[in-house]
Motif scaffolding. Structure first.
Motif, PDB file in Angstrom:
ATOM      1  N   PRO A 169      26.365  28.424   0.535  1.00  0.00           N
ATOM      2  CA  PRO A 169      26.915  27.025   1.533  1.00  0.00           C
ATOM      3  C   PRO A 169      27.689  27.578   2.742  1.00  0.00           C
ATOM      4  O   PRO A 169      27.853  26.519   3.521  1.00  0.00           O
ATOM      5  N   ASN A 170      28.331  28.544   2.584  1.00  0.00           N
ATOM      6  CA  ASN A 170      29.238  28.997   3.757  1.00  0.00           C
ATOM      7  C   ASN A 170      28.367  30.014   4.791  1.00  0.00           C
ATOM      8  O   ASN A 170      28.700  30.507   5.769  1.00  0.00           O
ATOM      9  N   GLY A 171      27.046  30.014   4.889  1.00  0.00           N
ATOM     10  CA  GLY A 171      26.227  30.916   5.537  1.00  0.00           C
ATOM     11  C   GLY A 171      26.032  30.156   6.805  1.00  0.00           C
ATOM     12  O   GLY A 171      26.501  29.179   7.113  1.00  0.00           O
ATOM     13  N   ALA A 172      25.782  31.252   7.627  1.00  0.00           N
ATOM     14  CA  ALA A 172      25.785  31.072   8.998  1.00  0.00           C
ATOM     15  C   ALA A 172      24.662  29.946   9.492  1.00  0.00           C
ATOM     16  O   ALA A 172      24.804  29.195  10.474  1.00  0.00           O
ATOM     17  N   GLN A 173      23.247  29.858   8.868  1.00  0.00           N
ATOM     18  CA  GLN A 173      22.558  28.676   9.123  1.00  0.00           C
ATOM     19  C   GLN A 173      23.135  27.294   8.639  1.00  0.00           C
ATOM     20  O   GLN A 173      22.856  26.382   9.609  1.00  0.00           O
ATOM     21  N   TRP A 174      24.206  27.249   7.822  1.00  0.00           N
ATOM     22  CA  TRP A 174      24.427  25.864   7.562  1.00  0.00           C
ATOM     23  C   TRP A 174      25.538  25.267   8.606  1.00  0.00           C
ATOM     24  O   TRP A 174      25.642  24.236   9.133  1.00  0.00           O
ATOM     25  N   ALA A 175      26.161  26.366   9.104  1.00  0.00           N
ATOM     26  CA  ALA A 175      27.219  26.155  10.324  1.00  0.00           C
ATOM     27  C   ALA A 175      26.277  25.744  11.465  1.00  0.00           C
ATOM     28  O   ALA A 175      26.638  24.902  12.240  1.00  0.00           O
ATOM     29  N   ALA A 176      25.287  26.523  11.775  1.00  0.00           N
ATOM     30  CA  ALA A 176      24.544  26.021  13.004  1.00  0.00           C
ATOM     31  C   ALA A 176      23.760  24.730  12.799  1.00  0.00           C
ATOM     32  O   ALA A 176      23.515  24.131  13.729  1.00  0.00           O
ATOM     33  N   LEU A 177      23.478  24.322  11.440  1.00  0.00           N
ATOM     34  CA  LEU A 177      22.622  23.311  11.148  1.00  0.00           C
ATOM     35  C   LEU A 177      23.736  21.996  11.626  1.00  0.00           C
ATOM     36  O   LEU A 177      23.452  21.034  11.900  1.00  0.00           O
ATOM     37  N   ALA A 178      24.786  22.254  11.075  1.00  0.00           N
ATOM     38  CA  ALA A 178      26.094  21.063  11.392  1.00  0.00           C
ATOM     39  C   ALA A 178      26.225  21.070  12.703  1.00  0.00           C
ATOM     40  O   ALA A 178      26.246  19.766  13.252  1.00  0.00           O
ATOM     41  N   ARG A 179      26.106  22.197  13.678  1.00  0.00           N
ATOM     42  CA  ARG A 179      26.302  22.032  15.059  1.00  0.00           C
ATOM     43  C   ARG A 179      25.090  21.305  15.848  1.00  0.00           C
ATOM     44  O   ARG A 179      25.457  20.422  16.690  1.00  0.00           O
ATOM     45  N   LEU A 180      24.002  21.563  15.182  1.00  0.00           N
ATOM     46  CA  LEU A 180      22.500  20.676  15.606  1.00  0.00           C
ATOM     47  C   LEU A 180      22.538  19.491  15.307  1.00  0.00           C
ATOM     48  O   LEU A 180      22.173  18.511  16.161  1.00  0.00           O
ATOM     49  N   ALA A 181      23.491  18.911  14.417  1.00  0.00           N
ATOM     50  CA  ALA A 181      23.528  17.529  14.039  1.00  0.00           C
ATOM     51  C   ALA A 181      24.599  16.909  14.710  1.00  0.00           C
ATOM     52  O   ALA A 181      24.502  15.779  14.627  1.00  0.00           O
ATOM     53  N   GLY A 182      25.306  17.835  15.534  1.00  0.00           N
ATOM     54  CA  GLY A 182      26.221  17.044  16.101  1.00  0.00           C
ATOM     55  C   GLY A 182      27.502  17.133  15.765  1.00  0.00           C
ATOM     56  O   GLY A 182      28.416  16.286  16.299  1.00  0.00           O
TER      57      GLY A 182
END
Length: 267
Positions: A254-267
């Protein structure tokens, strides 16, 4: 004889031989399957639901417990010719922790199915999920699954896309031993290479392990850049410290880099 980007057939085979980069690939897959079995034992999911009549036209559904949860659809890899959804169930831990229901998708493998048929099956699954009221989907896939996710980023039910270590140009696949079972035709290479068909579609994160084979890193970079040139929202992420398979550990975290990047993509 040089066939593609200065590589002969032997060099092409090595350039896409992801399991050859792992010291103990059988052991890694045993670990993935053991973790997936433990996940299944701890979850009360609905298994082997059907979206079509074929033996492998099935999916699993795991609920995060929210009535209005978005749905994360994960398509496994295996170069379109091996593996099963059960091998990678542990990956569902990440999206579940982020409040998604999770669908683990299955599809018919080559050579029983052609690339055209495999792509169509994923479209059939998405149509089925939309018809059952699943709402907007986050469509994700790893390796061959990343290719299949990219092929459907324009589907009306898809709200976002995550491709992980995907294949976006099929020409080099068709020139090596991977094509022995796939039997790609020239028409399929043209029609089923996402790199050649960049139209309007959902915002997308193109993720690839920072320690993957150079050809996999190049394919992701080329695809993300082409999407951005076409005016599409496409972020590129080189997942730190990850090869082609350990990138799935990052997805499950849940703390992976992909989740942080998805959050940025969502705005």
């Amino acid at each position: 004889m040089k066939l593609y980007r200065g590589m002969n057939r032997q060099e092409l085979d090595a350039a896409y031989h992801n399991s050859g980069r792992v010291a103990d690939f059988p052991g890694l897959m045993r670990d993935f399957r053991a973790r997936s079995q433990a996940f299944h034992a701890a979850q009360n999911g609905r298994r082997d639901l059907r979206y079509g009549p074929g033996a492998r036209q099935t999916y699993d559904w795991f609920s995060c417990g929210r009535a209005d949860a978005p749905v994360f659809v994960f398509i496994h890899g295996g170069y379109w010719q091996s593996c099963a959804k059960e091998d990678f169930a542990f990956c569902a831990q990440g999206p579940l922790a982020h409040g998604h229901d999770v669908v683990l998708a299955e599809y018919t493998l080559a050579p029983q199915a052609s690339m055209t048929q495999i792509v169509a099956e994923i479209g059939q699954l998405l149509d089925h999920l939309a018809a059952t009221g699943a709402g907007r989907l986050c469509l994700a896939g790893h390796s061959a699954g990343g290719h299949l996710a990219a092929m459907h980023r324009g589907h009306s039910a898809v709200g976002s896309v995550l491709t992980i270590s995907g294949l976006f140009e099929l020409e080099p696949i068709a020139l090596g031993q991977l094509n022995d079972k796939l039997r790609l035709t020239a028409a399929e290479i043209a029609a089923c290479s996402p790199q050649r068909h960049i139209g309007a579609g959902a915002p997308m994160l193109v993720a690839v392990g920072a320690e993957e084979l150079p050809e996999l890193i190049r394919q992701s970079g080329d695809y993300a850049a082409a999407c951005r040139r076409a005016g599409q929202r496409a972020a590129l992420l080189h997942v730190p410290g990850c090869d082609h398979f350990r990138v799935l550990d990052d997805l499950a975290d849940p703390n992976g880099a992909q989740w942080a990047a998805l959050a940025r993509l969502a705005g």
